[in-house]
Structures are given as C-alpha cells and as structure tokens.
Design a protein around this motif. Structure first.
Motif, PDB file in Angstrom:
ATOM      1  N   LEU A  59       0.852  -1.185   0.000  1.00 35.13           N
ATOM      2  CA  LEU A  59       0.000   0.000   0.000  1.00 35.13           C
ATOM      3  C   LEU A  59       0.888   1.235   0.000  1.00 35.13           C
ATOM      4  N   GLY A  60       0.660   2.132  -0.942  1.00 32.68           N
ATOM      5  CA  GLY A  60       1.396   3.387  -0.975  1.00 32.68           C
ATOM      6  C   GLY A  60       0.771   4.391  -0.019  1.00 32.68           C
ATOM      7  N   VAL A  61       1.584   5.228   0.570  1.00 33.29           N
ATOM      8  CA  VAL A  61       1.099   6.273   1.479  1.00 33.29           C
ATOM      9  C   VAL A  61       1.687   7.604   1.036  1.00 33.29           C
ATOM     10  N   LEU A  62       0.817   8.519   0.662  1.00 30.26           N
ATOM     11  CA  LEU A  62       1.205   9.872   0.259  1.00 30.26           C
ATOM     12  C   LEU A  62       0.905  10.791   1.442  1.00 30.26           C
ATOM     13  N   HIS A  67       2.443  18.201   9.768  1.00 25.35           N
ATOM     14  CA  HIS A  67       1.461  18.187  10.843  1.00 25.35           C
ATOM     15  C   HIS A  67       1.622  16.941  11.715  1.00 25.35           C
ATOM     16  N   PRO A  68       1.732  17.112  13.023  1.00 26.08           N
ATOM     17  CA  PRO A  68       1.915  15.974  13.921  1.00 26.08           C
ATOM     18  C   PRO A  68       0.820  14.909  13.775  1.00 26.08           C
ATOM     19  N   HIS A  69      -0.423  15.347  13.531  1.00 26.26           N
ATOM     20  CA  HIS A  69      -1.509  14.378  13.403  1.00 26.26           C
ATOM     21  C   HIS A  69      -1.292  13.470  12.194  1.00 26.26           C
ATOM     22  N   ASP A  70      -0.805  14.032  11.085  1.00 26.39           N
ATOM     23  CA  ASP A  70      -0.555  13.223   9.893  1.00 26.39           C
ATOM     24  C   ASP A  70       0.532  12.183  10.163  1.00 26.39           C
ATOM     25  N   VAL A  71       1.562  12.589  10.880  1.00 27.18           N
ATOM     26  CA  VAL A  71       2.638  11.657  11.226  1.00 27.18           C
ATOM     27  C   VAL A  71       2.098  10.543  12.120  1.00 27.18           C
ATOM     28  N   GLY A  72       1.188  10.888  13.027  1.00 29.49           N
ATOM     29  CA  GLY A  72       0.567   9.874  13.887  1.00 29.49           C
ATOM     30  C   GLY A  72      -0.217   8.848  13.087  1.00 29.49           C
ATOM     31  N   ILE A  73      -0.888   9.299  12.023  1.00 26.80           N
ATOM     32  CA  ILE A  73      -1.627   8.371  11.170  1.00 26.80           C
ATOM     33  C   ILE A  73      -0.668   7.423  10.455  1.00 26.80           C
ATOM     34  N   VAL A  74       0.432   7.965   9.924  1.00 26.76           N
ATOM     35  CA  VAL A  74       1.419   7.121   9.237  1.00 26.76           C
ATOM     36  C   VAL A  74       1.937   6.045  10.180  1.00 26.76           C
ATOM     37  N   GLU A  75       2.234   6.425  11.398  1.00 33.05           N
ATOM     38  CA  GLU A  75       2.735   5.459  12.379  1.00 33.05           C
ATOM     39  C   GLU A  75       1.710   4.357  12.632  1.00 33.05           C
ATOM     40  N   HIS A  87       2.251  -4.460   3.202  1.00 38.33           N
ATOM     41  CA  HIS A  87       3.381  -3.626   3.586  1.00 38.33           C
ATOM     42  C   HIS A  87       3.125  -2.206   3.087  1.00 38.33           C
ATOM     43  N   LEU A  88       3.924  -1.270   3.589  1.00 37.01           N
ATOM     44  CA  LEU A  88       3.751   0.132   3.213  1.00 37.01           C
ATOM     45  C   LEU A  88       4.940   0.641   2.414  1.00 37.01           C
ATOM     46  N   ALA A  89       4.637   1.516   1.460  1.00 41.70           N
ATOM     47  CA  ALA A  89       5.656   2.294   0.761  1.00 41.70           C
ATOM     48  C   ALA A  89       5.300   3.758   0.964  1.00 41.70           C
ATOM     49  N   LEU A  90       6.228   4.563   1.469  1.00 41.80           N
ATOM     50  CA  LEU A  90       5.955   5.951   1.805  1.00 41.80           C
ATOM     51  C   LEU A  90       6.515   6.900   0.754  1.00 41.80           C
ATOM     52  N   SER A  91       5.766   7.970   0.496  1.00 40.84           N
ATOM     53  CA  SER A  91       6.221   9.011  -0.420  1.00 40.84           C
ATOM     54  C   SER A  91       5.737  10.347   0.129  1.00 40.84           C
ATOM     55  N   ALA A  92       6.674  11.235   0.469  1.00 42.09           N
ATOM     56  CA  ALA A  92       6.324  12.490   1.127  1.00 42.09           C
ATOM     57  C   ALA A  92       6.120  13.621   0.129  1.00 42.09           C
ATOM     58  N   MET A  93       5.186  14.494   0.449  1.00 41.97           N
ATOM     59  CA  MET A  93       4.970  15.715  -0.317  1.00 41.97           C
ATOM     60  C   MET A  93       5.747  16.843   0.360  1.00 41.97           C
ATOM     61  N   VAL A  94       6.696  17.412  -0.353  1.00 40.52           N
ATOM     62  CA  VAL A  94       7.511  18.503   0.178  1.00 40.52           C
ATOM     63  C   VAL A  94       7.514  19.642  -0.834  1.00 40.52           C
ATOM     64  N   ALA A  95       8.103  20.762  -0.428  1.00 39.79           N
ATOM     65  CA  ALA A  95       8.058  21.963  -1.268  1.00 39.79           C
ATOM     66  C   ALA A  95       8.735  21.758  -2.618  1.00 39.79           C
ATOM     67  N   GLN A 101       4.567  13.843  -8.690  1.00 37.27           N
ATOM     68  CA  GLN A 101       5.811  13.089  -8.580  1.00 37.27           C
ATOM     69  C   GLN A 101       5.734  12.062  -7.458  1.00 37.27           C
ATOM     70  N   ALA A 102       5.128  12.471  -6.334  1.00 35.76           N
ATOM     71  CA  ALA A 102       5.027  11.563  -5.196  1.00 35.76           C
ATOM     72  C   ALA A 102       4.157  10.356  -5.522  1.00 35.76           C
TER      73      ALA A 102
END
Length: 327
Positions: A59-62, A67-75, A87-95, A101-102
């Motif tokens: 499962l991909g996670v974008l 935000h701390p709450h978003d990080v809590g969800i990922v965890e 399993h998880l595959a993570l891809s972060a959205m940054v500036a 792309q993510a």
C-alpha cells in the motif's frame, strides 16, 4: 542465497523457502540459515522479491511531514497494514516535490492502492495520475468519484469546542481557521453554526490561518495590537493553537485565566504537559485502521462502490480552558 546454502549444507531452494517463511524446513534448519545469513551479511533483495510476485501486497502512502496528526496516522498505518498481510511504501509531499511526482513514485513501487493524507490539490488530479489504482483519501478538501474517503465529522468537533466554552461562560469566542487547508472549510461552517445555535451570532469572528504556529502567532499579535481580546479562541489545529498560546504567554497573559484556547487534532503536541492543550481528538489509530480496511475491501473483496466513512471526534479537556475572568 547460494553462499548461505553452501555454508549450511542445504539446497538454495530450501534457503529460499526459509526467507519467504514458507513450510518445508525444520526449526533447526531455519535457525542455521538465519545464523549463516547474519554471518555472511546477507539481506534479501526486497525489490527483486516484489518483481517476482504476481501481487506486491503493498500500500502506498502519500503524506506531508508538516502536521503531527498526519505523522501519527502514518505510524498507525504500519500495524493496521500488517494485520491484513500488507506492507507500506511511503512518499512524502515537500516543497521541492509535487503530488504528481510523489504518486508516480508509489506507482513505480507497485503500490496496489494509495492512501493519501493531507493532499492540497483536487482529488480529480490525483485520480488522473493514479489511473485505475484505488485511492483512499483522509480528510480531503473535496471529494471525487472513485475515491474512498475516511474523515472526521469536523463540524461536530468544532461544535463540541463551542459547547464546552459556552458552558464555561464564554461568549466572545474567536475562530482562527485553516485557510484552504484540508477540513478547514467544514470547521469554519461548524463554528458559525454552533455560535448561532448558542445565540452568539454577533460574536462570530474568524481570523485567517493556515494550520501553522506562525499563523496562530500572527493572529495573536493582531488581537494584542487591537486591544480587543476575546475570552476564548478555537484554533484550526494544535500547531496554530501552540502559536497563539506561546505569543500570549510572552505578552504576559495567563492561559486560561485571561484567554482560553482550544486546538484541533489532539496531537502529541497538545498532550505535552507544559502545553496541556484542550483539543478536539481525531483518533489516528481508528483513521489508519479504516483506511487500510477500505483499501483491502477494494483489493481483496472486489468492492466497487465508493465509501465515505465519517468518524466522531471527542473533545479532550485539559488546562488551557477555564471560565472567563470578569473584565
């Protein structure tokens, strides 16, 4: 694997079974294989394993890291996915990296579905990029056909905050909103509705924010300059509330004696003993569990009808709120 097999004195096929956790090897053989692998510094090639499988069960996670709450969800997504054999595959959205792309990176990693947390673009754009890959969006700004949604009843959460404050005797209650951020519009509407329900329409006042500490600090400075402080403030989220709290304390005000403050999310930030913030709780574990369950229904059970799952928030009362002081 051939080196491990030679060290143990078994076939390479048997070593493969052990690493894939398949039956066919005794517990003693498994122990010897793992010991030999450790001695040789062998690590299975996860990417190669994915290529050999018919399904990746990934499962991909974008997500954002703002935000701390978003990080809590990922965890919380990790144990939820593991429970269903994913399993998880993570891809972060940054500036420096847009959402397209993510998403494309997650698709390149053979993600079977993508869970989206905190996206700011329209879900239609993400659907275009993802194609037939199922999308599950958490607290989206807007909805799109073909996208499952897991969200909190934000209006109900704000109503709980207003009810709590009016119950303490507050009337001059201000809301610092989240601008165009996810769920901000619903929280604005909920604030207006709740204030009118308590007969406080003339006290409705919304200051612009954006879910950051700086937006809270900026709104607090504006209120201090005007000299017309409310008795209570409902911030768009906990980060914004933290900015308000810190600015008022630096200005010599006392919370909650001079001003009561309520946040939203009940993140780890709100729970810190030296912040002690009253906040509307969104349960990250429940959100993660339902997001994974929704993906599994699409992938393993063949569900085709869109789902819109709404969770009830809960107000957690701490030391940042109290009765208003007479002025």
């Amino acid at each position: 694997m051939s080196d491990v097999a030679a060290r143990v004195g078994v076939s390479q096929a048997l070593v493969s079974l052990v690493f894939r956790n398949q039956p066919g090897a005794s517990s003693l053989t498994r122990q010897r294989v793992f010991q030999a692998a450790e001695e040789l510094g062998y690590r299975p090639d996860t990417a190669a394993q994915l290529l050999r499988r018919t399904r990746s069960r990934q499962l991909g996670v974008l997500f954002t890291m703002r935000h701390p709450h978003d990080v809590g969800i990922v965890e919380a997504l990790y144990p939820a996915a593991e429970k269903h054999g994913y399993h998880l595959a993570l891809s972060a959205m940054v500036a420096t990296r847009d959402e397209r792309q993510a998403v494309e990176q997650l698709l390149g990693l053979r993600s079977e579905a993508i869970i989206i947390i905190g996206a700011e673009s329209s879900p239609e754009n993400l659907v275009t990029v993802a194609g037939p890959t199922p999308l599950i969006e958490i607290n989206p700004c807007t909805r799109a056909a073909g996208v499952d949604v897991v969200r909190t009843a934000n209006s109900k959460g704000i109503r709980q905050a207003v009810d709590h404050l009016t119950g303490l005797g507050h009337r001059a209650i201000i809301h610092i909103d989240g601008g165009a951020m996810p769920a901000a519009d619903e929280r604005r509407r909920g604030y207006r509705t709740a204030m009118r329900r308590h007969g406080l329409a003339e006290h409705i006042r919304i200051l612009p924010g954006d879910y950051t500490e700086e937006s809270g600090a900026r709104a607090a400075r504006e209120l201090l300059q005007q000299g017309d402080l409310p008795t209570a403030i409902i911030a768009g989220n906990d980060r914004c509330a933290h900015g308000v709290l810190n600015t008022f304390l630096r200005a010599g005000l006392t919370v909650p004696t001079d001003v009561s403050i309520v946040g939203y999310d009940d993140s780890q930030l709100a729970q810190l003993s030296f912040i002690d913030l009253t906040s509307v709780r969104q349960d990250a574990a429940d959100v993660a569990r339902l997001a994974v369950q929704t993906a599994v229904e699409r992938l393993d059970e063949g569900r085709t009808v869109d789902r819109d799952i709404i969770l009830d928030p809960t107000l957690v009362v701490r030391g940042s709120t109290g009765p208003p002081r007479a002025r």
